[in-house]
Structures are given as structure tokens and as C-alpha cells.
Design an enzyme around this catalytic site. Structure first.
Site, PDB file in Angstrom:
ATOM      1  N   MET A  30       7.266  -6.063   5.937  1.00  0.00           N
ATOM      2  CA  MET A  30       7.823  -4.722   6.547  1.00  0.00           C
ATOM      3  C   MET A  30       6.379  -4.214   7.049  1.00  0.00           C
ATOM      4  SD  MET A  30      10.936  -2.983   5.149  1.00  0.00           S
ATOM      5  CE  MET A  30      10.067  -2.283   3.562  1.00  0.00           C
ATOM      6  N   HIS A  37       0.506 -10.234   0.684  1.00  0.00           N
ATOM      7  CA  HIS A  37       1.103 -10.428   1.985  1.00  0.00           C
ATOM      8  C   HIS A  37       0.362 -11.665   2.399  1.00  0.00           C
ATOM      9  CE1 HIS A  37       2.820  -6.299   2.232  1.00  0.00           C
ATOM     10  NE2 HIS A  37       3.850  -7.055   2.376  1.00  0.00           N
ATOM     11  N   LYS A 153       6.985 -10.673  -6.746  1.00  0.00           N
ATOM     12  CA  LYS A 153       6.888  -9.237  -7.500  1.00  0.00           C
ATOM     13  C   LYS A 153       8.228  -8.740  -7.443  1.00  0.00           C
ATOM     14  CE  LYS A 153       5.309  -6.009  -4.756  1.00  0.00           C
ATOM     15  NZ  LYS A 153       6.263  -4.753  -4.695  1.00  0.00           N
ATOM     16  N   GLN A 157      15.229  -9.637  -5.479  1.00  0.00           N
ATOM     17  CA  GLN A 157      15.166 -10.004  -4.144  1.00  0.00           C
ATOM     18  C   GLN A 157      14.893 -11.540  -3.842  1.00  0.00           C
ATOM     19  OE1 GLN A 157      13.404  -7.595  -0.647  1.00  0.00           O
ATOM     20  NE2 GLN A 157      11.841  -9.406  -0.845  1.00  0.00           N
ATOM     21  N   SER A 190       2.478  -2.275  -0.730  1.00  0.00           N
ATOM     22  CA  SER A 190       2.444  -1.373   0.496  1.00  0.00           C
ATOM     23  C   SER A 190       2.448   0.097  -0.039  1.00  0.00           C
ATOM     24  CB  SER A 190       3.366  -1.729   1.598  1.00  0.00           C
ATOM     25  OG  SER A 190       3.161  -2.995   2.024  1.00  0.00           O
ATOM     26  N   ARG A 191       3.346   0.348  -1.122  1.00  0.00           N
ATOM     27  CA  ARG A 191       3.352   1.625  -1.300  1.00  0.00           C
ATOM     28  C   ARG A 191       2.437   2.195  -2.221  1.00  0.00           C
ATOM     29  NH1 ARG A 191       8.795  -0.019  -0.581  1.00  0.00           N
ATOM     30  NH2 ARG A 191      10.130   1.492   0.454  1.00  0.00           N
TER      31      ARG A 191
END
Length: 284
Positions: A30, A37, A153, A157, A190-191
Site C-alpha cells: 500500500m 517492504h 508480520k 493475512q 508504515s504506521r
């Protein structure tokens, strides 16, 4: 590095790769890329001749009051990082390309929830994993990779995607890559960019709490509920707000008994604007 905005251009390129007999590895993201990543891209090079990364902030997996609009869009910086990692191509579609009829008229791909949606149940995020499975299925159809690479992580998912690929007979190998961490143990995300300097000092408490459970289990503890409560208290006392802490069988996601040897400890917590997730998977 090639950048594809149009599906027609992507498909022509993919057909040419097939004619040349070249294999393709795919890294769905995303955007707002970090070292985790880039590790996926580096790993993808091991499994195929060509690597393509997608950058698409998927609206379907965001619930009400979640951070879709606020989610960082850093396309140019992302491309610079991908170029440095020798990524060959980027697929950068718009929401109208992926969902031309809108979300309300979209066909869904829904994996049975018995094994995968502990996160969704614990956080009251209905539809989250349906959004994940749908967009990944669509991206797989668009990109047509031989291999797809995901981080470990997000344990749930990864399991979800492996099940979907198996159930739908998709000819794609799914590769999981170990979580990339800060020196403090905090999982790269990312968060994490939402965290203040002060919050970054206490954010590793989530990983520390999971390690407390791991060490206790390896020492012979069988008090699953007690360990989950202990970790929850540890996280809250550190200044985070626990979403959930769960100890499960890593293969079945069933509650752990004395006979389970493959263990996964899953945790999520809120800290300021960020929702942090982590997991530890091990054998005892």
C-alpha cells in the site's frame, strides 16, 4: 524501472515476459515503503527473473473511523527506494481501475473466517479480511505472477492468502518473509510513522509482552489465560492500549493445549494514532 498506470500496458508487458520465458515475482504493497517492504523485494529476486511491486491503498479493507484518507501517500519516495532495490516495475492503479463499478457493486472473495479473522473479531473490524482477500485476488488476476511475497508480520493475512490461493487453485507460490524489526524489537510498519519520538520509546512494549509469553511457555507454563492477561497488563501499563493478545496453534489457529508444539502469539495495540501489530511463531 517501468511504471504502469494502465491495465492494458501491464498486460502487454506481462504477455511479452511470458513469450520470453521469464518468471515474475510480485510484491503487493500500500506504499509508504520502509525497510520491511524492501526486504520483500530483495527476497522476491531469489524466486523469479523479474520483480514487480504494486502500490495501491485499498479502500475495501479500511473500516469506519480508520485512516484511509490519512494513510501516507509517498509515491516518488517509494519509487526511489524500489529503484535502489533493483525492482523492475511498479503497478500504480487508481481505485476506479481496481473497482470500476464501485465498492458497493463489487464481487467479493471471502475466505472462511474460522481460521483467519481473530484480528477482525477482536477489533470489531467487519469486512477487513474480505477486503484483503478481494484486492489480493484482483491484483493476482491483473499481474498474473508466478510467485508472490508477503511479510510474516501480519500472520493472519499471510494464512488467509495461502488458503485462498489453495482453495481457488491459483498457480502462484506464496512466500513468507520474516518480520523486519527496529533495534528495539518494534516491527517495521508504515504506521510507525504516526508515532511521536516519545511514543517510539514505549512502542516496543508490544513485542516485549509477546516475548514474556514465549519465555514463560518455553519454561513450561500452561496457564494460557493467565499469560494473555499478564501480557495485556504489561502493554497497558507501558502506555499502550491493548487490542488483543492471543496464544494459538500456529497450524490450526485453535486455542493452545499442552499437546501443541507449534505456537503463535498474536498481539495488537493502539498507541496514539497508530495501531501496532506483531506476532511470534515458535516451537516448544
Amino acid at each position: 524501472m517501468l511504471i504502469f498506470n494502465q491495465l492494458s500496458d501491464l498486460r502487454l508487458w506481462r504477455k511479452e515476459l511470458a513469450k520470453q520465458g521469464k518468471s515474475l515475482a510480485f510484491v503487493p504493497t500500500m506504499g509508504n515503503l520502509h525497510e520491511g517492504h524492501i526486504k520483500l523485494v530483495e527476497e522476491a529476486h531469489k524466486y523469479a527473473d523479474v520483480v514487480i511491486t504494486s502500490i495501491f491503498v485499498n479502500p475495501m479493507q479500511f473500516g469506519q473511523n480508520e485512516d484511509l484518507d490519512a494513510y501516507p501517500r509517498t509515491f516518488e519516495a517509494d519509487c526511489d527506494k524500489l529503484k535502489a532495490a533493483d525492482n523492475h516495475a511498479v503497478f500504480y492503479p487508481k481505485a476506479t481501475d481496481v473497482y470500476p463499478n464501485g465498492l458497493d457493486a463489487q464481487t467479493y472473495v471471502e475466505v472462511p473466517d474460522t481460521e483467519h479473522t481473530l484480528c477482525a473479531e477482536a477489533t470489531q473490524r467487519p469486512g477487513h479480511f474480505r477486503g484483503v482477500s478481494t484486492v489480493v485476488a484482483k491484483l493476482f488476476n491483473l499481474v498474473q505472477p508466478d510467485v508472490a511475497v508477503f511479510g510474516e508480520k501480519d500472520f493472519q493475512q499471510l494464512r488467509l492468502i495461502k488458503t485462498m490461493v489453495s482453495d481457488l487453485n491459483m498457480p502462484i507460490d506464496i512466500i513468507g518473509v520474516a518480520t523486519v524489526r527496529e533495534e528495539t524489537g518494534l516491527a517495521k510498519s508504515s504506521r510507525n510513522g504516526y508515532l511521536t519520538t516519545e511514543q517510539k520509546l514505549i512502542a516496543p512494549a508490544l513485542n516485549q509482552a509477546l516475548n514474556l509469553i514465549k519465555n514463560a511457555l518455553l519454561d513450561g507454563s500452561s496457564d494460557i489465560a493467565g499469560l494473555q492477561n499478564l501480557a495485556t497488563e504489561f502493554i497497558n501499563e507501558a502506555g499502550l492500549k491493548t487490542d488483543y493478545v492471543l496464544i494459538r496453534d500456529a497450524k490450526t489457529m485453535e486455542p493452545v493445549t499442552e499437546n501443541n508444539n507449534d505456537i503463535v502469539i498474536l498481539g495488537a495495540a493502539y498507541l496514539g494514532k497508530a495501531r501496532l501489530i506483531d506476532n511470534l511463531c515458535f516451537q516448544r
